[in-house]
Design a protein around this motif. Sequence first.
Motif, PDB file in Angstrom:
ATOM      1  N   CYS A 127      14.000   2.833  -7.700  1.00 18.57           N
ATOM      2  CA  CYS A 127      13.094   2.314  -6.660  1.00 18.57           C
ATOM      3  C   CYS A 127      13.605   2.659  -5.268  1.00 18.57           C
ATOM      4  CB  CYS A 127      12.935   0.799  -6.799  1.00 18.57           C
ATOM      5  SG  CYS A 127      11.886   0.279  -8.164  1.00 18.57           S
ATOM      6  N   GLU A 128      14.890   2.472  -5.042  1.00 12.77           N
ATOM      7  CA  GLU A 128      15.458   2.775  -3.726  1.00 12.77           C
ATOM      8  C   GLU A 128      15.395   4.263  -3.418  1.00 12.77           C
ATOM      9  OE1 GLU A 128      19.294   0.909  -4.132  1.00 12.77           O
ATOM     10  OE2 GLU A 128      18.559  -0.992  -3.317  1.00 12.77           O
ATOM     11  N   ASP A 157      15.839   1.457 -20.443  1.00  9.25           N
ATOM     12  CA  ASP A 157      16.269   0.380 -21.340  1.00  9.25           C
ATOM     13  C   ASP A 157      16.327  -0.955 -20.599  1.00  9.25           C
ATOM     14  OD1 ASP A 157      17.093  -0.779 -23.796  1.00  9.25           O
ATOM     15  OD2 ASP A 157      19.198  -0.628 -23.186  1.00  9.25           O
ATOM     16  N   ARG A 158      15.379  -1.135 -19.680  1.00  7.66           N
ATOM     17  CA  ARG A 158      15.276  -2.357 -18.866  1.00  7.66           C
ATOM     18  C   ARG A 158      16.561  -2.645 -18.085  1.00  7.66           C
ATOM     19  NH1 ARG A 158      13.008  -6.173 -23.451  1.00  7.66           N
ATOM     20  NH2 ARG A 158      13.749  -7.797 -22.075  1.00  7.66           N
ATOM     21  N   ASP A 159      17.275  -1.598 -17.735  1.00  6.38           N
ATOM     22  CA  ASP A 159      18.503  -1.712 -16.943  1.00  6.38           C
ATOM     23  C   ASP A 159      18.107  -1.936 -15.486  1.00  6.38           C
ATOM     24  OD1 ASP A 159      20.804  -1.124 -15.340  1.00  6.38           O
ATOM     25  OD2 ASP A 159      21.661  -0.015 -17.029  1.00  6.38           O
ATOM     26  N   THR A 160      18.374  -3.132 -14.980  1.00  6.21           N
ATOM     27  CA  THR A 160      17.941  -3.470 -13.623  1.00  6.21           C
ATOM     28  C   THR A 160      18.635  -2.636 -12.557  1.00  6.21           C
ATOM     29  OG1 THR A 160      19.493  -5.336 -13.552  1.00  6.21           O
ATOM     30  CG2 THR A 160      17.232  -5.815 -14.241  1.00  6.21           C
ATOM     31  N   ALA A 161      19.894  -2.272 -12.769  1.00  9.66           N
ATOM     32  CA  ALA A 161      20.614  -1.459 -11.778  1.00  9.66           C
ATOM     33  C   ALA A 161      20.027  -0.056 -11.699  1.00  9.66           C
ATOM     34  CB  ALA A 161      22.098  -1.399 -12.114  1.00  9.66           C
ATOM     35  N   LYS A 162      19.697   0.523 -12.851  1.00 14.09           N
ATOM     36  CA  LYS A 162      19.101   1.869 -12.857  1.00 14.09           C
ATOM     37  C   LYS A 162      17.702   1.854 -12.246  1.00 14.09           C
ATOM     38  CE  LYS A 162      21.642   3.706 -16.790  1.00 14.09           C
ATOM     39  NZ  LYS A 162      21.548   4.148 -18.192  1.00 14.09           N
ATOM     40  N   GLU A 218       0.819  -1.216   0.000  1.00 18.19           N
ATOM     41  CA  GLU A 218       0.000   0.000   0.000  1.00 18.19           C
ATOM     42  C   GLU A 218       0.851   1.264   0.000  1.00 18.19           C
ATOM     43  OE1 GLU A 218      -3.228   0.253   2.819  1.00 18.19           O
ATOM     44  OE2 GLU A 218      -3.473  -1.928   2.754  1.00 18.19           O
ATOM     45  N   GLN A 219       1.903   1.282   0.817  1.00 16.96           N
ATOM     46  CA  GLN A 219       2.759   2.463   0.891  1.00 16.96           C
ATOM     47  C   GLN A 219       3.459   2.709  -0.441  1.00 16.96           C
ATOM     48  OE1 GLN A 219       2.745   4.587   3.358  1.00 16.96           O
ATOM     49  NE2 GLN A 219       4.200   5.914   2.334  1.00 16.96           N
ATOM     50  N   GLY A 220       3.927   1.658  -1.081  1.00 18.59           N
ATOM     51  CA  GLY A 220       4.569   1.786  -2.388  1.00 18.59           C
ATOM     52  C   GLY A 220       3.618   2.337  -3.440  1.00 18.59           C
ATOM     53  N   ILE A 221       2.377   1.898  -3.395  1.00 18.83           N
ATOM     54  CA  ILE A 221       1.373   2.397  -4.339  1.00 18.83           C
ATOM     55  C   ILE A 221       1.128   3.883  -4.110  1.00 18.83           C
ATOM     56  CG2 ILE A 221      -1.066   2.241  -5.000  1.00 18.83           C
ATOM     57  CD1 ILE A 221      -0.813  -0.823  -4.487  1.00 18.83           C
ATOM     58  N   LYS A 222       1.054   4.303  -2.852  1.00 17.20           N
ATOM     59  CA  LYS A 222       0.864   5.729  -2.545  1.00 17.20           C
ATOM     60  C   LYS A 222       2.028   6.560  -3.084  1.00 17.20           C
ATOM     61  CE  LYS A 222      -1.884   5.042   1.625  1.00 17.20           C
ATOM     62  NZ  LYS A 222      -1.900   5.117   3.099  1.00 17.20           N
ATOM     63  N   ILE A 223       3.247   6.061  -2.903  1.00 15.22           N
ATOM     64  CA  ILE A 223       4.433   6.779  -3.398  1.00 15.22           C
ATOM     65  C   ILE A 223       4.401   6.858  -4.922  1.00 15.22           C
ATOM     66  CG2 ILE A 223       6.949   6.680  -3.607  1.00 15.22           C
ATOM     67  CD1 ILE A 223       6.931   5.361  -0.765  1.00 15.22           C
ATOM     68  N   ARG A 248      11.900   4.982  -2.638  1.00 18.25           N
ATOM     69  CA  ARG A 248      11.410   4.090  -1.574  1.00 18.25           C
ATOM     70  C   ARG A 248      10.257   3.194  -2.029  1.00 18.25           C
ATOM     71  NH1 ARG A 248      12.132   8.618   2.993  1.00 18.25           N
ATOM     72  NH2 ARG A 248      14.374   8.418   3.100  1.00 18.25           N
ATOM     73  N   ILE A 249      10.381   2.706  -3.253  1.00 20.72           N
ATOM     74  CA  ILE A 249       9.401   1.766  -3.784  1.00 20.72           C
ATOM     75  C   ILE A 249       9.813   0.375  -3.322  1.00 20.72           C
ATOM     76  CG2 ILE A 249       8.276   0.851  -5.856  1.00 20.72           C
ATOM     77  CD1 ILE A 249       7.941   3.934  -5.367  1.00 20.72           C
ATOM     78  N   GLY A 250       8.955  -0.278  -2.596  1.00 16.70           N
ATOM     79  CA  GLY A 250       9.274  -1.601  -2.070  1.00 16.70           C
ATOM     80  C   GLY A 250      10.043  -1.559  -0.766  1.00 16.70           C
ATOM     81  N   GLY A 251      10.374  -0.382  -0.297  1.00 15.19           N
ATOM     82  CA  GLY A 251      11.132  -0.272   0.946  1.00 15.19           C
ATOM     83  C   GLY A 251      12.527  -0.861   0.811  1.00 15.19           C
ATOM     84  N   ALA A 252      13.244  -0.872   1.890  1.00 12.22           N
ATOM     85  CA  ALA A 252      14.632  -1.359   1.871  1.00 12.22           C
ATOM     86  C   ALA A 252      14.714  -2.838   1.517  1.00 12.22           C
ATOM     87  CB  ALA A 252      15.283  -1.110   3.226  1.00 12.22           C
ATOM     88  N   ARG A 253      13.721  -3.600   1.911  1.00 17.49           N
ATOM     89  CA  ARG A 253      13.782  -5.053   1.731  1.00 17.49           C
ATOM     90  C   ARG A 253      13.256  -5.530   0.380  1.00 17.49           C
ATOM     91  NH1 ARG A 253      10.510  -9.369   5.328  1.00 17.49           N
ATOM     92  NH2 ARG A 253      11.147 -11.209   4.200  1.00 17.49           N
ATOM     93  N   PHE A 254      12.263  -4.839  -0.187  1.00 16.66           N
ATOM     94  CA  PHE A 254      11.566  -5.360  -1.351  1.00 16.66           C
ATOM     95  C   PHE A 254      11.880  -4.659  -2.677  1.00 16.66           C
ATOM     96  CE2 PHE A 254       8.919  -6.848   2.163  1.00 16.66           C
ATOM     97  CZ  PHE A 254       8.794  -8.190   1.826  1.00 16.66           C
ATOM     98  N   ALA A 255      12.772  -3.692  -2.702  1.00 16.15           N
ATOM     99  CA  ALA A 255      13.090  -3.002  -3.961  1.00 16.15           C
ATOM    100  C   ALA A 255      13.636  -3.978  -4.994  1.00 16.15           C
ATOM    101  CB  ALA A 255      14.075  -1.862  -3.705  1.00 16.15           C
ATOM    102  N   GLN A 256      14.509  -4.892  -4.576  1.00 18.25           N
ATOM    103  CA  GLN A 256      15.040  -5.873  -5.522  1.00 18.25           C
ATOM    104  C   GLN A 256      13.941  -6.797  -6.035  1.00 18.25           C
ATOM    105  OE1 GLN A 256      18.625  -8.009  -4.663  1.00 18.25           O
ATOM    106  NE2 GLN A 256      19.589  -6.258  -3.677  1.00 18.25           N
TER     107      GLN A 256
END
Length: 142
Positions: A115-116, A105-110, A80-85, A119-127
């Motif tokens: 996301c970090e 360009d689908r660059d996972t590092a970027k 829910e918090q990620g959706i709000k952000i 703060r999308i997914g928080g510290a634990r779920f961004a990956q």
Amino acid sequence: MLRSLVGSEMCIRDRYQRRVRGIAEVAMMNDGVLSQYPDEDIQQEHRKYCHLSMESIGRLTAFMEGQLPTDLAHVPGIGEQGIKILNKLGIETLDQLLGQFLMFDRDTAKMLEWCETNRIGGARFAQTVVHSLAMKAHSLLD
């Protein structure tokens, strides 16, 4: 008193065994879903995703099946918090979030950095979020 102690010990043992079985089942399910979508055939190194952690296997199977859902709540790792952000950033659908990923360009590092930073997914779920998006993009586009 001895009987109640033995009974309580049995309850503790049974609860522990159920928890261990549950963890083992999740691990097997995790391996099954993730092994269906390897990144070995991706030529561009920056698009590979298997090195990213996957913490939210519960929604992953449904997320990977079929077409792209529109609701952001379907993305593993986004709560829910990620959706709000995301909404504050002007991203209200999964199409828009995937569009952000495609802009990198689908660059996972970027995308992970984005996301970090936001703060999308928080510290634990961004990956987990990036791993899920990359797997879905790979299955739809490649």
